[in-house]
Design an enzyme around this catalytic site. Structure first.
Site, PDB file in Angstrom:
ATOM      1  N   CYS A 294       0.754  -1.928  -0.037  1.00  0.00           N
ATOM      2  CA  CYS A 294       0.498   0.558  -0.263  1.00  0.00           C
ATOM      3  C   CYS A 294       0.848   1.292   0.400  1.00  0.00           C
ATOM      4  CB  CYS A 294      -0.989   0.457   1.401  1.00  0.00           C
ATOM      5  SG  CYS A 294      -2.121  -1.394   1.021  1.00  0.00           S
TER       6      CYS A 294
ATOM      7  N   HIS B 160      -3.274   7.576   1.916  1.00  0.00           N
ATOM      8  CA  HIS B 160      -3.526   6.189   1.894  1.00  0.00           C
ATOM      9  C   HIS B 160      -5.218   6.070   2.010  1.00  0.00           C
ATOM     10  CE1 HIS B 160      -3.843   1.557   0.639  1.00  0.00           C
ATOM     11  NE2 HIS B 160      -3.780   1.800   1.651  1.00  0.00           N
TER      12      HIS B 160
ATOM     13  N   ASN C 203     -10.044   0.299   0.320  1.00  0.00           N
ATOM     14  CA  ASN C 203      -8.919   0.165  -0.417  1.00  0.00           C
ATOM     15  C   ASN C 203      -7.740  -0.366  -1.642  1.00  0.00           C
ATOM     16  OD1 ASN C 203      -5.531  -0.163  -0.179  1.00  0.00           O
ATOM     17  ND2 ASN C 203      -6.128  -0.799   1.939  1.00  0.00           N
TER      18      ASN C 203
HETATM   19  N1  ACO Z   1     -18.343  -7.368   9.246  1.00  0.00           N
HETATM   20  C1  ACO Z   1     -18.750  -7.977  10.445  1.00  0.00           C
HETATM   21  N2  ACO Z   1     -18.488  -7.584  11.193  1.00  0.00           N
HETATM   22  C2  ACO Z   1     -16.555  -8.262  10.892  1.00  0.00           C
HETATM   23  C3  ACO Z   1     -16.368  -8.010  10.233  1.00  0.00           C
HETATM   24  C4  ACO Z   1     -16.597  -7.591   8.807  1.00  0.00           C
HETATM   25  N3  ACO Z   1     -16.648  -7.637   7.652  1.00  0.00           N
HETATM   26  N4  ACO Z   1     -15.052  -7.906  10.147  1.00  0.00           N
HETATM   27  C5  ACO Z   1     -14.286  -8.017  10.908  1.00  0.00           C
HETATM   28  N5  ACO Z   1     -15.902  -7.883  11.804  1.00  0.00           N
HETATM   29  C6  ACO Z   1     -16.121  -8.617  13.421  1.00  0.00           C
HETATM   30  C7  ACO Z   1     -14.735  -9.329  14.588  1.00  0.00           C
HETATM   31  O1  ACO Z   1     -14.485 -10.660  13.527  1.00  0.00           O
HETATM   32  C8  ACO Z   1     -14.026  -8.835  15.449  1.00  0.00           C
HETATM   33  O2  ACO Z   1     -15.383  -9.868  16.706  1.00  0.00           O
HETATM   34  P1  ACO Z   1     -15.282  -9.790  17.812  1.00  0.00           P
HETATM   35  O3  ACO Z   1     -15.106  -8.939  18.267  1.00  0.00           O
HETATM   36  O4  ACO Z   1     -16.328 -10.938  18.033  1.00  0.00           O
HETATM   37  O5  ACO Z   1     -13.920 -10.649  17.747  1.00  0.00           O
HETATM   38  C9  ACO Z   1     -15.018  -7.379  14.877  1.00  0.00           C
HETATM   39  O6  ACO Z   1     -15.864  -6.889  14.116  1.00  0.00           O
HETATM   40  C10 ACO Z   1     -14.375  -6.576  15.635  1.00  0.00           C
HETATM   41  O7  ACO Z   1     -12.601  -6.702  14.274  1.00  0.00           O
HETATM   42  P2  ACO Z   1     -11.526  -5.829  14.754  1.00  0.00           P
HETATM   43  O8  ACO Z   1     -10.794  -6.336  12.990  1.00  0.00           O
HETATM   44  O9  ACO Z   1     -11.484  -5.473  16.105  1.00  0.00           O
HETATM   45  O10 ACO Z   1     -12.308  -4.650  14.084  1.00  0.00           O
HETATM   46  P3  ACO Z   1     -11.272  -3.288  13.997  1.00  0.00           P
HETATM   47  O11 ACO Z   1     -12.208  -2.020  14.206  1.00  0.00           O
HETATM   48  O12 ACO Z   1     -10.045  -3.224  13.930  1.00  0.00           O
HETATM   49  O13 ACO Z   1     -11.696  -2.928  12.275  1.00  0.00           O
HETATM   50  C11 ACO Z   1     -10.197  -3.026  10.122  1.00  0.00           C
HETATM   51  C12 ACO Z   1     -11.069  -3.729  11.472  1.00  0.00           C
HETATM   52  C13 ACO Z   1     -11.507  -2.632   9.056  1.00  0.00           C
HETATM   53  C14 ACO Z   1      -9.873  -4.448   9.101  1.00  0.00           C
HETATM   54  C15 ACO Z   1      -9.322  -2.460  10.899  1.00  0.00           C
HETATM   55  O14 ACO Z   1      -7.868  -2.644  11.484  1.00  0.00           O
HETATM   56  C16 ACO Z   1      -8.533  -1.913  10.114  1.00  0.00           C
HETATM   57  O15 ACO Z   1      -8.584  -0.876   9.159  1.00  0.00           O
HETATM   58  N6  ACO Z   1      -7.367  -1.881   9.688  1.00  0.00           N
HETATM   59  C17 ACO Z   1      -6.232  -1.367   9.340  1.00  0.00           C
HETATM   60  C18 ACO Z   1      -6.187  -2.004   7.276  1.00  0.00           C
HETATM   61  C19 ACO Z   1      -4.934  -1.074   6.761  1.00  0.00           C
HETATM   62  O16 ACO Z   1      -5.070   0.234   6.685  1.00  0.00           O
HETATM   63  N7  ACO Z   1      -4.087  -1.867   6.222  1.00  0.00           N
HETATM   64  C20 ACO Z   1      -2.936  -1.485   5.947  1.00  0.00           C
HETATM   65  C21 ACO Z   1      -3.068  -1.223   3.988  1.00  0.00           C
HETATM   66  S1  ACO Z   1      -3.383  -2.988   3.093  1.00  0.00           S
HETATM   67  C22 ACO Z   1      -2.231  -3.588   2.192  1.00  0.00           C
HETATM   68  O17 ACO Z   1      -0.941  -2.938   2.724  1.00  0.00           O
HETATM   69  C23 ACO Z   1      -2.112  -4.099   1.236  1.00  0.00           C
END
Ligand code: ACO
Length: 324
Positions: free
Chosen positions: A114, A251, A281
């Site tokens: 990314c 990003h 993304n």
């Molecule tokens: N729908 C419903 N529930 C979901 C989903 C979904 N699509 N995805 C995850 N959940 C659930 C999880 O299972 C978890 O449930 P639990 O509490 O029962 O275990 C709950 O939601 C919370 O999950 P988290 O992972 O803690 O959620 P978070 O608020 O962190 O959001 C996300 C997840 C959107 C992925 C976030 O962490 C994020 O954006 N991370 C950074 C991504 C990023 O910037 N990546 C770098 C670039 S990508 C690259 O380089 C290829």
């Protein structure tokens, strides 16, 4: 006089197929509400069957050439940032070169996931400053839909396909931060964090392309701290501060990361280009897409101070400060 790499043109291409969040509700245990509230994403584009990363890159490059009023024979170098190439080799960049009808200059890919476009921009700047190239076409292009695990709700709802392109040209400046062009950059990586975000296949391991695996929450925590840090470092190198920023073009991974970074930089969201709702993304394509959309919306204008910042797999992260 100081040489500067100045933006001459920008363009983008998005595949026709738009996929709203609702489409995922039938496939995995998720909801439009969860995706919107946790990520800001409302829809994304997916490439058609048979449509490759180089196809998207060529369309974005053509748009940037048109915007610059240039023909491809005026380009000395093509750099494509991508983690989803058409083939293991040759590079997407050489396929773009051929697709644009050029046989001169040189072309290669950069892979920093990314953060790829930021790394490619910094490379292009180095080439222009060293006199190796006068005009560089820098492209971010991805088809992340090809490396999704469609059963993994924690990743498959996040990504989209697309491409954006920028043309940089060597122009003389005064050596001050009032110059147009790239003013500074800051690049970082820390390979200890490989397991936070990776694709579980590859040429020398499984012999397959693999699918994306991410510990989203951990990446999120790194992102919020590291993105503001790298942006501040790059601004500092240019002798500027957050107060000088007209536009943060981040990003586009998650609206909450974008907002938290702007807050840490003490820049109001009125000065941030946000496209994540429409594109999801798109990895290395997200910044050039946002630059192109930001210009088309009338947000980014000539003379504006723009800060780009990105983090992704590696981890690799960085920032480029430029005056549009
Ligand atoms: N729908 C419903 N529930 C979901 C989903 C979904 N699509 N995805 C995850 N959940 C659930 C999880 O299972 C978890 O449930 P639990 O509490 O029962 O275990 C709950 O939601 C919370 O999950 P988290 O992972 O803690 O959620 P978070 O608020 O962190 O959001 C996300 C997840 C959107 C992925 C976030 O962490 C994020 O954006 N991370 C950074 C991504 C990023 O910037 N990546 C770098 C670039 S990508 C690259 O380089 C290829």
């Amino acid at each position: 006089m100081t040489m500067r790499a100045v933006v001459r043109g920008v363009g983008h291409y998005l595949p026709e197929r738009v996929v709203p969040n609702a489409e995922f509700e039938a496939k995995v245990d998720t909801s439009d509400e969860w995706i919107r509230s946790r990520t800001g994403i409302e829809r994304r584009h997916f490439a058609a069957e048979g449509q490759t990363t180089s196809d998207l890159a060529i369309r974005a490059a053509q748009a940037a050439l048109t915007d610059a009023g240039m023909t491809v024979d005026q380009i000395d170098a093509i750099i494509v940032a991508t983690s989803t190439p058409d083939f293991t080799f040759p590079s997407v960049a050489t396929m773009v070169q051929a697709g644009l009808g050029s046989t001169s200059g040189f072309a290669f890919d950069v892979q920093a996931v990314c953060a790829g476009f930021v790394f490619a921009l910094a490379n292009a700047n180095g080439m222009i400053l060293s006199g190796q190239a006068n005009r560089v076409l820098v492209i971010g292009a991805e088809t992340f839909s090809r490396i999704m695990d469609w059963n993994d709700r924690t990743t498959c709802v996040l990504f989209g396909d697309g491409a954006g392109a920028l043309i940089l040209e060597a122009q003389e400046g005064n050596g001050t931060s009032a110059d147009r062009g790239i003013l500074s950059s800051d690049l970082n990586s820390d390979g200890r964090h490989r397991d936070l975000l990776y694709v579980d296949g590859g040429v020398s391991t499984t012999g397959t392309a693999g699918v994306l695996k991410m510990q989203g929450n951990s990446v999120f925590k790194h992102a919020v701290v590291k993105l503001a840090e790298t942006a501040h470092k790059a601004l500092d190198k240019a002798g500027l501060t957050s107060q000088d920023v007209d536009w943060i073009v981040p990003h586009q991974a998650n609206l909450r990361i974008i907002t938290a970074t702007a807050e840490r930089m003490q820049v109001s969201m009125d000065h941030v280009v946000v496209t994540v709702q429409d594109h999801g993304n798109t990895s290395a394509a997200s910044i050039p897409l946002a630059l192109s959309v930001g210009k088309a919306r009338g947000q980014i204008k000539q003379g504006d101070l723009v800060v780009t910042e990105a983090i992704g797999g590696g981890l690799a992260w960085g920032s480029v400060v430029l005056r549009w």
